[in-house]
Design an enzyme around this catalytic site. Structure first.
Site, PDB file in Angstrom:
ATOM      1  N   PHE A 148     -49.385  41.144   8.412  1.00 12.03           N
ATOM      2  CA  PHE A 148     -47.933  41.998   9.718  1.00 12.03           C
ATOM      3  C   PHE A 148     -47.515  43.255   8.802  1.00 12.03           C
ATOM      4  O   PHE A 148     -46.356  43.735   9.373  1.00 12.03           O
ATOM      5  CB  PHE A 148     -46.756  40.498   9.202  1.00 12.03           C
ATOM      6  CG  PHE A 148     -47.374  39.092   9.521  1.00 12.03           C
ATOM      7  CD1 PHE A 148     -46.422  38.152   8.560  1.00 12.03           C
ATOM      8  CD2 PHE A 148     -47.752  38.939  10.871  1.00 12.03           C
ATOM      9  CE1 PHE A 148     -47.285  36.983   8.841  1.00 12.03           C
ATOM     10  CE2 PHE A 148     -48.178  37.338  10.934  1.00 12.03           C
ATOM     11  CZ  PHE A 148     -48.248  36.523   9.899  1.00 12.03           C
ATOM     12  N   LEU A 149     -48.532  44.106   8.614  1.00 11.61           N
ATOM     13  CA  LEU A 149     -47.600  45.378   8.543  1.00 11.61           C
ATOM     14  C   LEU A 149     -48.193  46.586   9.593  1.00 11.61           C
ATOM     15  O   LEU A 149     -48.922  46.243  10.055  1.00 11.61           O
ATOM     16  CB  LEU A 149     -48.843  45.908   7.412  1.00 11.61           C
ATOM     17  CG  LEU A 149     -48.865  44.972   5.979  1.00 11.61           C
ATOM     18  CD1 LEU A 149     -50.234  45.945   4.495  1.00 11.61           C
ATOM     19  CD2 LEU A 149     -47.578  45.150   5.290  1.00 11.61           C
ATOM     20  N   GLU A 151     -47.966  50.021  11.004  1.00  9.75           N
ATOM     21  CA  GLU A 151     -48.788  50.920  10.155  1.00  9.75           C
ATOM     22  C   GLU A 151     -47.780  51.936  10.504  1.00  9.75           C
ATOM     23  O   GLU A 151     -46.465  52.348  11.198  1.00  9.75           O
ATOM     24  CB  GLU A 151     -50.312  51.747  10.824  1.00  9.75           C
ATOM     25  CG  GLU A 151     -50.907  50.833  10.637  1.00  9.75           C
ATOM     26  CD  GLU A 151     -52.367  51.661  11.354  1.00  9.75           C
ATOM     27  OE1 GLU A 151     -52.242  53.065  11.463  1.00  9.75           O
ATOM     28  OE2 GLU A 151     -53.457  50.817  11.803  1.00  9.75           O
ATOM     29  N   LYS A 200     -50.854  35.058  13.203  1.00 12.74           N
ATOM     30  CA  LYS A 200     -50.917  36.323  13.261  1.00 12.74           C
ATOM     31  C   LYS A 200     -51.450  37.057  14.342  1.00 12.74           C
ATOM     32  O   LYS A 200     -50.955  38.100  15.441  1.00 12.74           O
ATOM     33  CB  LYS A 200     -52.136  36.093  12.524  1.00 12.74           C
ATOM     34  CG  LYS A 200     -53.074  38.051  12.419  1.00 12.74           C
ATOM     35  CD  LYS A 200     -51.829  38.963  12.341  1.00 12.74           C
ATOM     36  CE  LYS A 200     -52.771  40.438  12.362  1.00 12.74           C
ATOM     37  NZ  LYS A 200     -51.248  41.518  12.222  1.00 12.74           N
ATOM     38  N   CYS A 256     -54.680  46.355  16.174  1.00 11.79           N
ATOM     39  CA  CYS A 256     -54.549  45.184  15.337  1.00 11.79           C
ATOM     40  C   CYS A 256     -54.766  45.216  16.965  1.00 11.79           C
ATOM     41  O   CYS A 256     -55.230  44.523  17.475  1.00 11.79           O
ATOM     42  CB  CYS A 256     -53.236  45.385  14.502  1.00 11.79           C
ATOM     43  SG  CYS A 256     -53.348  45.059  12.792  1.00 11.79           S
TER      44      CYS A 256
HETATM   45  C1  UDX Z   1     -49.006  46.211  14.706  1.00  9.79           C
HETATM   46  C2  UDX Z   1     -48.235  44.678  14.338  1.00  9.79           C
HETATM   47  O1  UDX Z   1     -46.585  45.638  14.654  1.00  9.79           O
HETATM   48  C3  UDX Z   1     -47.854  44.470  13.209  1.00  9.79           C
HETATM   49  O2  UDX Z   1     -46.641  43.537  12.656  1.00  9.79           O
HETATM   50  C4  UDX Z   1     -49.515  44.547  12.413  1.00  9.79           C
HETATM   51  O3  UDX Z   1     -49.227  43.581  11.170  1.00  9.79           O
HETATM   52  C5  UDX Z   1     -50.648  45.343  13.102  1.00  9.79           C
HETATM   53  O4  UDX Z   1     -49.714  45.395  14.119  1.00  9.79           O
HETATM   54  P1  UDX Z   1     -48.925  48.568  13.915  1.00  9.79           P
HETATM   55  O5  UDX Z   1     -50.638  48.535  15.205  1.00  9.79           O
HETATM   56  O6  UDX Z   1     -49.031  49.778  13.181  1.00  9.79           O
HETATM   57  O7  UDX Z   1     -48.528  47.141  13.745  1.00  9.79           O
HETATM   58  O8  UDX Z   1     -48.429  49.108  15.530  1.00  9.79           O
HETATM   59  P2  UDX Z   1     -46.673  49.562  15.693  1.00  9.79           P
HETATM   60  O9  UDX Z   1     -45.814  50.207  15.634  1.00  9.79           O
HETATM   61  O10 UDX Z   1     -46.589  47.868  15.941  1.00  9.79           O
HETATM   62  O11 UDX Z   1     -47.375  49.759  17.320  1.00  9.79           O
HETATM   63  C6  UDX Z   1     -48.349  49.708  18.611  1.00  9.79           C
HETATM   64  C7  UDX Z   1     -48.362  50.051  19.725  1.00  9.79           C
HETATM   65  O12 UDX Z   1     -47.348  50.227  20.591  1.00  9.79           O
HETATM   66  C8  UDX Z   1     -48.427  51.312  19.474  1.00  9.79           C
HETATM   67  O13 UDX Z   1     -49.696  52.132  20.419  1.00  9.79           O
HETATM   68  C9  UDX Z   1     -47.658  51.773  19.387  1.00  9.79           C
HETATM   69  O14 UDX Z   1     -46.865  53.075  20.234  1.00  9.79           O
HETATM   70  C10 UDX Z   1     -46.562  50.661  20.694  1.00  9.79           C
HETATM   71  N1  UDX Z   1     -44.904  50.465  21.097  1.00  9.79           N
HETATM   72  C11 UDX Z   1     -44.507  49.840  19.852  1.00  9.79           C
HETATM   73  C12 UDX Z   1     -44.625  51.139  22.254  1.00  9.79           C
HETATM   74  O15 UDX Z   1     -45.553  51.805  23.040  1.00  9.79           O
HETATM   75  N2  UDX Z   1     -43.477  50.727  22.566  1.00  9.79           N
HETATM   76  C13 UDX Z   1     -42.580  50.804  21.519  1.00  9.79           C
HETATM   77  O16 UDX Z   1     -41.353  50.644  21.753  1.00  9.79           O
HETATM   78  C14 UDX Z   1     -42.960  49.466  20.019  1.00  9.79           C
HETATM   79  C1  UDX Z   2     -58.921  45.568   7.984  1.00 11.70           C
HETATM   80  C2  UDX Z   2     -59.083  44.776   9.067  1.00 11.70           C
HETATM   81  O1  UDX Z   2     -59.714  46.021   9.844  1.00 11.70           O
HETATM   82  C3  UDX Z   2     -58.476  44.203   9.909  1.00 11.70           C
HETATM   83  O2  UDX Z   2     -59.031  43.570  11.046  1.00 11.70           O
HETATM   84  C4  UDX Z   2     -57.775  43.776   8.700  1.00 11.70           C
HETATM   85  O3  UDX Z   2     -56.891  42.833   9.988  1.00 11.70           O
HETATM   86  C5  UDX Z   2     -56.343  43.845   8.050  1.00 11.70           C
HETATM   87  O4  UDX Z   2     -57.928  45.329   7.318  1.00 11.70           O
HETATM   88  P1  UDX Z   2     -57.596  48.410   8.098  1.00 11.70           P
HETATM   89  O5  UDX Z   2     -56.769  47.908   6.740  1.00 11.70           O
HETATM   90  O6  UDX Z   2     -57.362  48.817   9.067  1.00 11.70           O
HETATM   91  O7  UDX Z   2     -57.669  46.676   8.514  1.00 11.70           O
HETATM   92  O8  UDX Z   2     -59.050  48.515   7.736  1.00 11.70           O
HETATM   93  P2  UDX Z   2     -59.701  49.966   7.144  1.00 11.70           P
HETATM   94  O9  UDX Z   2     -58.376  51.495   7.180  1.00 11.70           O
HETATM   95  O10 UDX Z   2     -60.929  50.666   7.909  1.00 11.70           O
HETATM   96  O11 UDX Z   2     -60.842  49.427   6.550  1.00 11.70           O
HETATM   97  C6  UDX Z   2     -61.626  48.840   5.695  1.00 11.70           C
HETATM   98  C7  UDX Z   2     -61.605  48.790   4.334  1.00 11.70           C
HETATM   99  O12 UDX Z   2     -63.214  48.065   3.407  1.00 11.70           O
HETATM  100  C8  UDX Z   2     -62.667  50.341   4.208  1.00 11.70           C
HETATM  101  O13 UDX Z   2     -62.025  51.224   3.480  1.00 11.70           O
HETATM  102  C9  UDX Z   2     -64.252  50.318   4.117  1.00 11.70           C
HETATM  103  O14 UDX Z   2     -64.651  51.009   3.037  1.00 11.70           O
HETATM  104  C10 UDX Z   2     -64.392  49.112   3.553  1.00 11.70           C
HETATM  105  N1  UDX Z   2     -64.848  48.083   3.810  1.00 11.70           N
HETATM  106  C11 UDX Z   2     -65.387  47.330   4.782  1.00 11.70           C
HETATM  107  C12 UDX Z   2     -65.364  46.851   2.309  1.00 11.70           C
HETATM  108  O15 UDX Z   2     -65.138  47.172   1.432  1.00 11.70           O
HETATM  109  N2  UDX Z   2     -66.380  46.137   2.368  1.00 11.70           N
HETATM  110  C13 UDX Z   2     -66.920  46.415   3.364  1.00 11.70           C
HETATM  111  O16 UDX Z   2     -68.045  45.106   3.409  1.00 11.70           O
HETATM  112  C14 UDX Z   2     -66.435  46.498   5.028  1.00 11.70           C
END
Ligand code: UDX
Ligand code: UDX
Length: 425
Positions: A148-149, A151, A200, A256
């Site tokens: 639930f991270l 970014e 999730k 996500c």
């Molecule tokens: C999200 C979830 O918050 C997190 O819990 C999950 O683990 C991963 O997906 P993230 O994708 O990092 O995290 O982005 P988030 O901060 O949730 O924002 C998602 C989108 O909503 C962004 O495009 C952001 O700009 C938009 N947003 C968010 C709005 O437009 N308005 C808001 O008030 C909040």
């Molecule tokens: C990833 C998934 O994309 C997402 O669906 C999930 O919710 C959380 O983990 P994220 O951490 O943002 O999200 O992925 P990304 O930043 O794309 O990094 C994935 C990493 O996995 C890369 O460093 C890539 O090199 C590595 N990878 C990819 C492996 O080590 N093995 C593989 O077979 C494919």
């Protein structure tokens, strides 16, 4: 302490590896990207996450965290293997599990047939149980432990999560995974793998539905004279609704929400129980992006052909360098498709190679000779820029469109009669 491996060192895997090491575990991070592993060994994260560099340095220094680019260095001592490899959406919306399956197969052939595989990656409901059944000949449990991270706040969200969810077919195994998080104060839930996987998708999709509602409300405020800030504040005072995640924008994006909503929408429809609210939120999000273009066309005499537009913000949100599924890039591409040109500035994000946007090194430079400025990402520094300085470089009479409502409207409206915000004045 049990030995832990984390496979896939992206925003989620790397934060998880460093976070678990900070709790006292010995963690080996594995990634197929050799360059990424080398930079990590040097203590350099491959992306920005607030305080991740400090956490990495501490854990590397204490030798509780190491990095490998091959599974072959892993030993049978590994008791828990976290899987955080990509699960990207396929064209039909379903998740591509090929990386997950490959990583699991590599683990079986290196660390053996007695370990807990902990799936961090977002996967369709039912995945963990299916994977476990496919390994029924071994003493391998496949546990769901969704991330639930958010970014930009990944380290904080790991160390101070709103909840820790573990889905396992065996309660003792589930408790054993929860125990890895000893030292973290947060509500804990042990449930079935299906429930954990569903939590999730449901969490992210509910947030996306909430945001699509807010963006539709913003558009309605524009035509009724209501002020969306006041409306969302008033609505958010209801504790059942709450004040968070109520800011209108150019649409939601990131790695996500788009992936998780398309997965939930497609898998629920395939199951004969379509989640039409999620489908509607996804469609509504495209309307939010198109609405930005509509406002811009109105401000520029009806079309964007031959116009140069300055774009402030390229990342999908502030405080991250991530442009995956960024609405800002989708708006920029549509401006180009309509015959405009785009100068883009972002404090952190870099423009992907396939986008014909000229990236500038300062916000002011992006405005040079542009006929309009569009704010698409809510970087705090944008609200400190003097509109008179912007006016001196834009081509008069310039238009300003703030899709994030971060500019001081009274000050900017004085400088620019042609000033609009998403959500009404
Ligand atoms: C999200 C979830 O918050 C997190 O819990 C999950 O683990 C991963 O997906 P993230 O994708 O990092 O995290 O982005 P988030 O901060 O949730 O924002 C998602 C989108 O909503 C962004 O495009 C952001 O700009 C938009 N947003 C968010 C709005 O437009 N308005 C808001 O008030 C909040
Ligand atoms: C990833 C998934 O994309 C997402 O669906 C999930 O919710 C959380 O983990 P994220 O951490 O943002 O999200 O992925 P990304 O930043 O794309 O990094 C994935 C990493 O996995 C890369 O460093 C890539 O090199 C590595 N990878 C990819 C492996 O080590 N093995 C593989 O077979 C494919």
């Amino acid at each position: 302490m049990p030995k832990i491996a984390v496979i896939g060192l992206g925003y989620v895997g790397l934060t998880t590896a460093a976070g678990l090491a900070s709790l006292g575990h010995t963690v080996t991070g594995v990634d197929i990207d050799v360059g990424r592993v080398e930079s990590l060994r040097a203590g350099t994260p491959p992306f920005f996450e607030h305080k991740l560099d400090e956490l990495l340095a501490e854990q590397i220094e204490s030798e509780s965290l190491s990095f490998e680019s091959s599974f072959s260095t892993l030993t049978r001592e590994i008791e828990f293997a976290f899987l955080a490899v990509p699960t990207p959406a396929l064209p039909d919306g379903q998740a591509d599990l090929s990386y997950l399956n490959a990583a699991l197969a590599s683990l079986v052939s290196t660390i053996g047939t007695k370990f807990k595989a902990i799936v961090k990656s977002t996967v369709p409901v039912g995945t963990c149980r299916k994977l476990q059944e496919s390994l029924s000949g071994y003493d391998i449990h496949v546990v769901s432990n969704p991330e639930f991270l958010s970014e930009g706040n990944a380290v904080r969200d790991f160390l101070a999560p709103s909840r820790i969810v573990v889905g396992s077919t065996d309660d003792n195994v589930g408790q054993g995974v929860l125990d890895l998080y000893d030292g973290i104060d947060a509500p804990r839930l042990v449930c079935s793998p299906e429930s954990a996987e569903m939590i999730k998708h449901a969490s992210n999709s509910f947030l996306a539905v909430k945001l699509s509602f807010v963006n539709e409300l913003a558009r309605f405020c524009e035509v009724t004279g209501a002020n969306v800030d006041d409306v969302t504040q008033g609505v958010g005072l209801d504790p059942r609704i709450g004040p968070n995640f109520m800011s209108p924008g150019p649409g939601w994006g990131g790695s996500c929400f788009p992936k998780d909503t398309s997965e939930l929408a497609s898998s629920s429809r395939r199951s004969g129980t379509p989640m039409t609210t999620v489908e509607a939120a996804v469609a509504s999000n495209q309307t939010a992006i198109m609405h930005v273009l509509e406002l811009l066309r109105e401000q520029l005499g009806g079309d964007l052909k031959g116009k140069q537009i300055a774009v402030w913000g390229l990342a999908f949100k502030a405080n991250t360098d991530d442009t995956r599924d960024s609405p800002a890039l989708q708006v920029a591409q549509r401006i180009i498709d309509e015959g405009g040109t785009v100068l883009g500035f972002d404090p952190m994000a870099k423009i992907p190679g396939n986008l014909k946007v000229k990236q500038t090194s300062t916000a002011i430079e992006a405005c040079s000779q542009s006929q309009a400025l569009v704010v698409l990402t809510e970087w705090p520094e944008f609200s400190t820029i003097n509109p008179e300085e912007v006016k001196s470089v834009l081509q008069a009479p310039a238009a300003i469109l703030d899709t994030r409502r971060i500019l001081d409207q009274s000050v900017w409206r004085d400088a620019f009669p042609n000033f609009k915000v998403v959500g009404g004045n």
